[in-house]
Each structure stands twice: as C-alpha cells, then as structure tokens.
Scaffold this active site. Structure first.
Site, PDB file in Angstrom:
ATOM      1  N   ARG A  54       0.839  -1.215   0.000  1.00  0.00           N
ATOM      2  CA  ARG A  54       0.000   0.000   0.000  1.00  0.00           C
ATOM      3  C   ARG A  54       0.866   1.255   0.000  1.00  0.00           C
ATOM      4  NH1 ARG A  54      -4.900  -1.498   4.264  1.00  0.00           N
ATOM      5  NH2 ARG A  54      -5.595  -3.400   3.189  1.00  0.00           N
ATOM      6  N   CYS A  55       1.887   1.229  -0.785  1.00  0.00           N
ATOM      7  CA  CYS A  55       2.873   2.304  -0.831  1.00  0.00           C
ATOM      8  C   CYS A  55       2.816   2.988  -2.194  1.00  0.00           C
ATOM      9  CB  CYS A  55       4.268   1.705  -0.590  1.00  0.00           C
ATOM     10  SG  CYS A  55       5.631   2.880  -0.709  1.00  0.00           S
TER      11      CYS A  55
END
Length: 202
Positions: A54-55
């Site tokens: 989730r970067c």
C-alpha cells in the site's frame, strides 16, 4: 595463565569467525515459514528488496517482475521481503500479501515471510546488508528524491546519518560470489538498476 590465554584466543577466533560470515551463512523464512539458506543462491546475481502493498512505490512490482522475466534465465534472482515498518503499508499476513501481489502484479519471483529491517527485531539479513552498504542519500535533483528527503528530515533532522533502511522498496544488488555491491533507494531509476544487473550477469 595457559587457560586464560586459550580462552582469549578462542574469544578472538569467535569474533573473527563471526565477522567473516557472509550472506550465504544467513537463513531466512519463506512464505510458508520454512527455513531457507541463502547459500541456495550461490552463483546467482541477487536483487534483494523490502516491499509493501500500500505504498506509492508499490507499482514497482511491475518493473521488478519485468526484470525477473527478462534476466532470470541468465542467473538473476529477486528476493522479496515484505515489511510493515514504514507507514504500516504492508498490512495482513504473508499469505494475503502474496495473493495481492500475484493477483495484481503477477509476480513470479520468490516472496519471503514478513520481516523487520530496522531496530531490535531486524532480520540478520538486513543487519548484514546495511553493514555492507550505507545509505548514500537521495538524488535531490529528482522530485521524488527531494520529497523523500524533506519528509524524512522533518521526522529526524539527522536521518541520513544512520545506515537504516529509509523506506519501502530499498534494494541491494549482490554479485554471483556473494558481494553486496550496490544499494538503491526507492527513488532510484529501475533502468539504472538494470544496467548494473547486466554488468553483474556478464
């Protein structure tokens, strides 16, 4: 006196032996929790990366898979170690992470158990990698590099003084004989990494 000297020599030998250990002496756990010796990768060029799902850098999975497909037959291995230490951007179990990565990026390179890369519980692999290649800074001519430097400096004005991993998708390049030759920050261009991989594969 003899006993003291023997004990002293043994202690020195132990320290020398420990310091002489290399990457192939390290064991890690795979995505099912089984021990894997990095000696299994002797003779391969390795790109070792700490990842997150989730970067802002997560789309790099696409570029990493492209590198893997292009060079795996020539001896490249990409070793993926999910890590939740940066903005809690790798939530979930390793099984959930693996499912996400295969479904969204069709990755085929090995993915290992979640680890920590900094601090008291850091993986011995990352203790070793950081001892071999220090943080050399972000490219401040690059917008993303400037952004990362600003963000981290606001948290810690001296962040660049330590060898710590700074963020997700930091990468280390290891030669066929186990030498750590390069460290790449997440903002470094994949095209530059590919050039270095090519050099090591020849």
């Amino acid at each position: 006196m003899k006993r003291k000297m023997t004990a002293c020599l043994l202690a020195i030998a132990s320290v020398l032996c420990t310091s002489a250990q290399g990457i192939y002496d390290i064991k890690v756990k795979d995505d099912s929790g089984k021990d894997v010796s990095l000696a299994d990768y002797k003779g391969k060029v390795l790109l070792i990366v700490n990842t997150a799902t989730r970067c802002g850098f997560t789309p790099q999975y696409t570029e990493l898979e492209a590198l893997y497909e292009k060079y795996h037959g020539e001896g490249l291995e990409i070793l993926d170690f999910p890590c939740n230490q940066f903005g809690a951007q790798a939530p979930g179990t390793i099984q959930e992470i693996h499912q996400f990565c295969t479904a969204n990026f069709n990755i085929k390179f090995p993915q290992f158990d979640k680890i920590e890369v900094n601090g008291a519980n850091e993986s011995p692999l990352y203790t070793y990698l950081k001892s071999q290649k220090n943080f050399a800074g972000f490219d401040l001519n690059d917008e993303r590099g400037k952004m990362m430097d600003g963000m981290l400096r606001r948290q810690d004005a001296d962040y660049d003084k330590s060898t710590d991993i700074k963020w997700n998708f930091t990468k280390f390049l290891v030669t066929r004989d186990g030498k750590v030759v390069k460290r790449y920050e997440p903002t470094d261009k994949i095209s530059d990494i590919e050039t270095d991989i090519n050099t090591e594969l020849k």
